[in-house]
Design a protein around this motif. Structure first.
Motif, PDB file in Angstrom:
ATOM      1  N   ASP A   1       0.839  -1.207   0.000  1.00 60.98           N
ATOM      2  CA  ASP A   1       0.000   0.000   0.000  1.00 60.98           C
ATOM      3  C   ASP A   1       0.873   1.255   0.000  1.00 60.98           C
ATOM      4  O   ASP A   1       0.580   2.237  -0.710  1.00 60.98           O
ATOM      5  CB  ASP A   1      -0.914   0.013   1.226  1.00 60.98           C
ATOM      6  N   ALA A   2       1.934   1.227   0.801  1.00 61.95           N
ATOM      7  CA  ALA A   2       2.839   2.376   0.851  1.00 61.95           C
ATOM      8  C   ALA A   2       3.540   2.584  -0.492  1.00 61.95           C
ATOM      9  O   ALA A   2       3.728   3.729  -0.941  1.00 61.95           O
ATOM     10  CB  ALA A   2       3.867   2.188   1.961  1.00 61.95           C
ATOM     11  N   MET A   3       3.915   1.503  -1.150  1.00 63.58           N
ATOM     12  CA  MET A   3       4.543   1.611  -2.470  1.00 63.58           C
ATOM     13  C   MET A   3       3.576   2.227  -3.475  1.00 63.58           C
ATOM     14  O   MET A   3       3.967   3.082  -4.296  1.00 63.58           O
ATOM     15  CB  MET A   3       5.008   0.235  -2.952  1.00 63.58           C
ATOM     16  N   ALA A   4       2.317   1.819  -3.392  1.00 60.28           N
ATOM     17  CA  ALA A   4       1.306   2.381  -4.296  1.00 60.28           C
ATOM     18  C   ALA A   4       1.095   3.866  -4.007  1.00 60.28           C
ATOM     19  O   ALA A   4       0.961   4.683  -4.929  1.00 60.28           O
ATOM     20  CB  ALA A   4       0.004   1.607  -4.162  1.00 60.28           C
ATOM     21  N   ASP A   5       1.075   4.226  -2.735  1.00 62.41           N
ATOM     22  CA  ASP A   5       0.898   5.628  -2.360  1.00 62.41           C
ATOM     23  C   ASP A   5       2.022   6.505  -2.911  1.00 62.41           C
ATOM     24  O   ASP A   5       1.802   7.676  -3.260  1.00 62.41           O
ATOM     25  CB  ASP A   5       0.844   5.771  -0.837  1.00 62.41           C
ATOM     26  N   GLU A   6       3.230   5.949  -2.947  1.00 64.38           N
ATOM     27  CA  GLU A   6       4.383   6.711  -3.426  1.00 64.38           C
ATOM     28  C   GLU A   6       4.505   6.684  -4.949  1.00 64.38           C
ATOM     29  O   GLU A   6       5.396   7.323  -5.504  1.00 64.38           O
ATOM     30  CB  GLU A   6       5.674   6.151  -2.816  1.00 64.38           C
ATOM     31  N   GLY A   7       3.623   5.928  -5.608  1.00 63.26           N
ATOM     32  CA  GLY A   7       3.694   5.828  -7.058  1.00 63.26           C
ATOM     33  C   GLY A   7       4.727   4.838  -7.542  1.00 63.26           C
ATOM     34  O   GLY A   7       5.074   4.822  -8.729  1.00 63.26           O
ATOM     35  N   TRP A   8       5.233   4.001  -6.631  1.00 63.07           N
ATOM     36  CA  TRP A   8       6.243   2.999  -6.999  1.00 63.07           C
ATOM     37  C   TRP A   8       5.613   1.687  -7.465  1.00 63.07           C
ATOM     38  O   TRP A   8       6.312   0.803  -7.950  1.00 63.07           O
ATOM     39  CB  TRP A   8       7.157   2.716  -5.794  1.00 63.07           C
ATOM     40  N   LEU A   9       4.318   1.568  -7.306  1.00 64.48           N
ATOM     41  CA  LEU A   9       3.605   0.361  -7.723  1.00 64.48           C
ATOM     42  C   LEU A   9       2.268   0.799  -8.307  1.00 64.48           C
ATOM     43  O   LEU A   9       1.491   1.492  -7.641  1.00 64.48           O
ATOM     44  CB  LEU A   9       3.380  -0.581  -6.531  1.00 64.48           C
ATOM     45  N   ALA A  10       2.027   0.414  -9.551  1.00 64.30           N
ATOM     46  CA  ALA A  10       0.784   0.808 -10.213  1.00 64.30           C
ATOM     47  C   ALA A  10      -0.414   0.222  -9.486  1.00 64.30           C
ATOM     48  O   ALA A  10      -0.343  -0.867  -8.916  1.00 64.30           O
ATOM     49  CB  ALA A  10       0.805   0.351 -11.667  1.00 64.30           C
ATOM     50  N   ASP A  11      -1.519   0.954  -9.538  1.00 64.64           N
ATOM     51  CA  ASP A  11      -2.722   0.487  -8.848  1.00 64.64           C
ATOM     52  C   ASP A  11      -3.158  -0.884  -9.347  1.00 64.64           C
ATOM     53  O   ASP A  11      -3.590  -1.730  -8.560  1.00 64.64           O
ATOM     54  CB  ASP A  11      -3.861   1.498  -9.038  1.00 64.64           C
ATOM     55  N   ALA A  12      -3.035  -1.106 -10.633  1.00 60.47           N
ATOM     56  CA  ALA A  12      -3.429  -2.402 -11.189  1.00 60.47           C
ATOM     57  C   ALA A  12      -2.522  -3.513 -10.673  1.00 60.47           C
ATOM     58  O   ALA A  12      -2.985  -4.618 -10.350  1.00 60.47           O
ATOM     59  CB  ALA A  12      -3.389  -2.348 -12.714  1.00 60.47           C
ATOM     60  N   ASP A  13      -1.227  -3.218 -10.574  1.00 57.15           N
ATOM     61  CA  ASP A  13      -0.286  -4.215 -10.045  1.00 57.15           C
ATOM     62  C   ASP A  13      -0.541  -4.470  -8.560  1.00 57.15           C
ATOM     63  O   ASP A  13      -0.415  -5.600  -8.092  1.00 57.15           O
ATOM     64  CB  ASP A  13       1.148  -3.745 -10.252  1.00 57.15           C
ATOM     65  N   ARG A  14      -0.890  -3.395  -7.851  1.00 55.94           N
ATOM     66  CA  ARG A  14      -1.204  -3.581  -6.423  1.00 55.94           C
ATOM     67  C   ARG A  14      -2.424  -4.471  -6.268  1.00 55.94           C
ATOM     68  O   ARG A  14      -2.444  -5.384  -5.424  1.00 55.94           O
ATOM     69  CB  ARG A  14      -1.458  -2.210  -5.754  1.00 55.94           C
ATOM     70  N   ALA A  15      -3.444  -4.233  -7.051  1.00 58.56           N
ATOM     71  CA  ALA A  15      -4.676  -5.020  -6.944  1.00 58.56           C
ATOM     72  C   ALA A  15      -4.440  -6.474  -7.319  1.00 58.56           C
ATOM     73  O   ALA A  15      -5.091  -7.383  -6.779  1.00 58.56           O
ATOM     74  CB  ALA A  15      -5.757  -4.407  -7.828  1.00 58.56           C
TER      75      ALA A  15
END
Length: 734
Positions: free
Chosen positions: A215-229
């Motif tokens: 979640d923190a990686m996604a918040d920082e833009g280091w992980l795309a939302d689609a990849d996070r999901a």
């Protein structure tokens, strides 16, 4: 106002001078880890060396960007923009220092690297202050990429892996360059506590924190939302057989207890495994040797399947002087039986007596010890004494010596099972409820039915499980005049340069029993050793109690001998891996508390106490209260019974070697349960924890070892679907 301004100027000058004179070592010359040494109580005899086992340094370019970002997300998102320190962390450290709190937490990656690579592990404000200056200067002198590279090569990730390259290979079988964001997040979780968040130790806890990192990686833009999901927890390799420097012999269990104690005090694994600590334990080498010799001598020629545990504690401080939990300390087959939850039988009767004494019932009070007897809380399910023993009007001291079940079941019923429970909890330092561990006992009451949370009068004859260390602890409380001291394994910690980081001689203790109660309990136990033919050499005075837990009408599952002088409290337990298997000698004779366990206890106590001053025990009781028959408590509401009435026990079995068994030979009543007997699993090798559990279906008073179950305090795994203890309490024990 001028004075205040002057102080600020002086402070500024001081900071400037300290900053200018602070020298930053070359990161390339830093020794990334130092060997930690564990000593016996003399501070010179080595017990173990814990050091670097697996390390491969790599450049930052050889570490995948997603893995780097996962570490940053977990530890320091602003790493590339901060000045190397956390101002909120400084304020928090200062506040904690003033209020006595921890100085740890909230550090930047630069600060963590400085602490691990350049400084001692001293958890003080002065060390924190030094850390800040080094971190700022390091940040000014080196590129951020250089600092991150060295940091990632310095971290201890658990399983003997130092640095991210070794960790990538250890957990995933790939080089650090190939780590995915999901794999990197697994490693990032381990930075704070490698053993706690190892996915093999706590799958749910590890995955919960893994989700937070992503979640923190996604918040920082280091992980795309689609990849996070789409992220799923990656498969992790099983633990290898490395012992991480823990001795393979029985002393390895002592080392594990000492390290766990330091972790509980705030030391992290990086400090312990690679910090060059010098750890002095409380365990005396001669006492530990005596424990090993007693077990080896007594058990020579006996069945290999029998298991033993011995714990000896100094009642005056709580220092653990000898600790034997099994022959294997690490790797395959390592199980710590001193932490095994097993039914204690009659060895809990002193706590019942203490409860009665608090009510003003004297040790000379007489109660009905005839056998069999029925009680209002168990109609048509009589309690029996073993070997046909019966006494229509025995004193409580006589009933203790003869271990009369009917007397002490009735006494627990009279004074209240919950009152007895509370006294055991206080004497043995047990928690009111099990701490959360992921098992089905989370939050459940200790020494109680895990389903109902209730405790029955069968607590008076040993229904609810305890550990050998709990019994040594509880009896030590009686030995110290009712003052309870928490057991401990570590007395001193220094760094590799000799600076003292920790000095501990025991807590102040809590007066959990009045001194007169402790006096009279001790007095009531002074005849047991002689009656059981386990007197100490030279007529040395000792207070003791045997305990035997019945499995069925013919067999026993657990046997105990616990006793103390004012300077030493020792508990010995014997059983099998599966509590549903009977314990027998090589000759096929049933084992009782005064048999093989008693022989181990006697030899150990004689050896350790030889040459020490003889210490007097109470020679008379001081509480002169009720000495009559007593008034039974009101009958509780009847509850559903799941077992059929018991049948008469057989005649007493053949005596054990070296002792003609007394009425402690509690041949328990045959019970019938509606559940079938399940297949018995065996403990998991290499876990360091005993495979024990709740009473097993089909066997009165039996327990089952449960592999791969999370443990409650003391390492008690839980068997799902096992019957509640109240369903199996009807058998008398010894």
């Amino acid at each position: 106002m001028g004075a205040f301004a002057g102080l600020l100027v002086l402070l500024g000058v001081f900071v400037g001078v300290v900053y200018a004179t602070t020298e930053v070592p070359d990161p390339g010359s830093v020794q990334n880890s130092q060997t930690t040494v564990v000593y016996y109580a003399d501070g010179t005899t080595e017990m173990a060396r814990l050091g670097d086992e697996n390390r491969t340094n790599v450049s930052l370019a050889e570490i995948s960007e997603p893995a780097r970002q996962a570490i940053l997300a977990a530890e320091n998102r602003n790493f590339y923009s901060d000045p190397g320190i956390s101002f909120t962390g400084i304020v928090r450290a200062a506040w904690n220092n003033l209020t006595g709190g921890s100085t740890q937490g909230g550090s930047t990656i630069t600060q963590q690297y400085v602490k691990n690579a350049f400084l001692t592990q001293d958890q003080t404000f002065s060390r924190k202050f030094q850390e800040l200056f080094l971190a700022v200067k390091l940040d000014n002198q080196y590129e951020k990429d250089d600092i991150l590279e060295n940091y990632l090569n310095t971290i201890y990730f658990g399983r003997g892996a130092y640095g991210i390259e070794a960790a990538a290979n250890t957990y995933f079988g790939v080089p650090a360059a190939e780590l995915t964001a999901q794999q990197g997040a697994v490693l990032a979780v381990l930075v704070r506590s490698p053993s706690r968040y190892d996915p093999e130790n706590d799958p749910q806890g590890a995955q919960d924190r893994w989700n937070l990192v992503l979640d923190a990686m996604a918040d920082e833009g280091w992980l795309a939302d689609a990849d996070r999901a789409a992220s799923v927890y990656p498969p992790v390799l099983p633990k290898a057989g490395s012992t991480l420097g823990i001795p393979a012999g029985s002393e390895g269990l002592v080392v594990q207890r000492a390290l766990a104690e330091l972790e509980a005090k705030g030391y992290d694994e990086q400090q312990i495994r690679a910090g060059g600590l010098r750890i002095t334990t409380t365990v005396d080498k001669p006492a530990q040797d005596a424990a090993l010799a007693a077990v080896a001598d007594v058990m020579e020629g006996e069945p290999e399947g029998l298991r033993e545990a011995l714990v000896a504690i100094d009642p005056r401080t709580g220092a653990v002087r000898a600790y034997y939990g099994g022959p294997t300390g690490a790797g395959d087959g390592a199980i710590d039986y001193a932490q095994a939850q097993r039914q204690p039988g009659s060895s809990v009767k002193p706590y019942v007596l203490a409860t009665a004494l608090e009510e003003g019932i004297s040790v000379t009070a007489r109660r009905d010890g005839s056998s069999p007897q029925e009680f209002p809380d168990r109609p048509n399910l009589p309690v029996r004494n073993s070997g046909g023993a019966s006494c229509g009007s025995c004193t409580l001291m006589e009933a203790m010596t003869r271990s009369l079940n009917t007397t002490y079941y009735g006494l627990a019923y009279e004074v209240g099972a919950e009152a007895v429970r509370q006294n055991i909890l206080e004497a043995a330092g047990l928690p009111e409820t099990w701490a959360p561990t992921g098992s089905i006992l989370d939050g459940k009451a200790t020494l109680a039915d895990p389903e109902t949370g209730g405790t029955g009068a069968s607590i008076g004859i040993g229904q609810y499980e305890m550990r050998p260390i709990d019994q040594a602890h509880g009896f030590a409380t009686f030995a110290s005049g009712g003052v309870e001291h928490e057991p401990f394994f570590v007395s001193r910690v220094t760094d590799s340069e000799g600076a003292v980081l920790l000095e501990f001689a025991g807590d102040a203790g809590d007066q959990v029993f009045p001194a007169d109660v402790a006096n009279d309990v001790t007095y009531a136990l002074t005849d047991v050793a002689d009656y059981s033919r386990r007197s100490l050499a030279g007529g040395r005075e000792v207070a003791s109690k045997t305990g035997t837990q019945g499995l069925n009408a013919q067999d026993n599952s657990d046997a105990w001998m616990v006793g103390y002088t004012p300077s030493l409290s020792t508990a010995v337990w014997m059983g099998n891996d599966s509590p549903n298997d009977p314990i027998e000698t090589a000759g096929g004779a049933i084992i009782y508390g005064s048999g093989l366990p008693g022989a181990i206890w006697q030899q150990f106590m004689d050896t350790v106490l030889e040459g020490t001053p003889e210490e007097d025990l109470p020679n008379r009781p001081v509480i002169r209260g009720d000495t009559g028959e007593g008034v039974p408590a009101p009958a509780p509401a009847p509850r559903t019974q799941t077992q059929s009435p018991s049948t008469s026990p057989p005649s007493a079995p053949a005596p054990q070697p070296e002792t003609d068994e007394d009425t402690e030979q509690d041949a328990p009543d045959q019970q019938t349960q509606v559940q079938p007997v399940p297949e018995q699993p065996v403990p998991v090798p290499g876990t360091g924890q005993p495979g024990t559990g709740q009473p097993g279906a089909g066997q009165p008073g039996g327990n089952q070892p449960v592999p791969n179950q999370p443990s409650v305090p003391g390492g008690q795994p839980v068997q799902p679907g096992a019957p509640a203890p109240d369903d199996t309490e009807e058998q008398p024990t010894g």
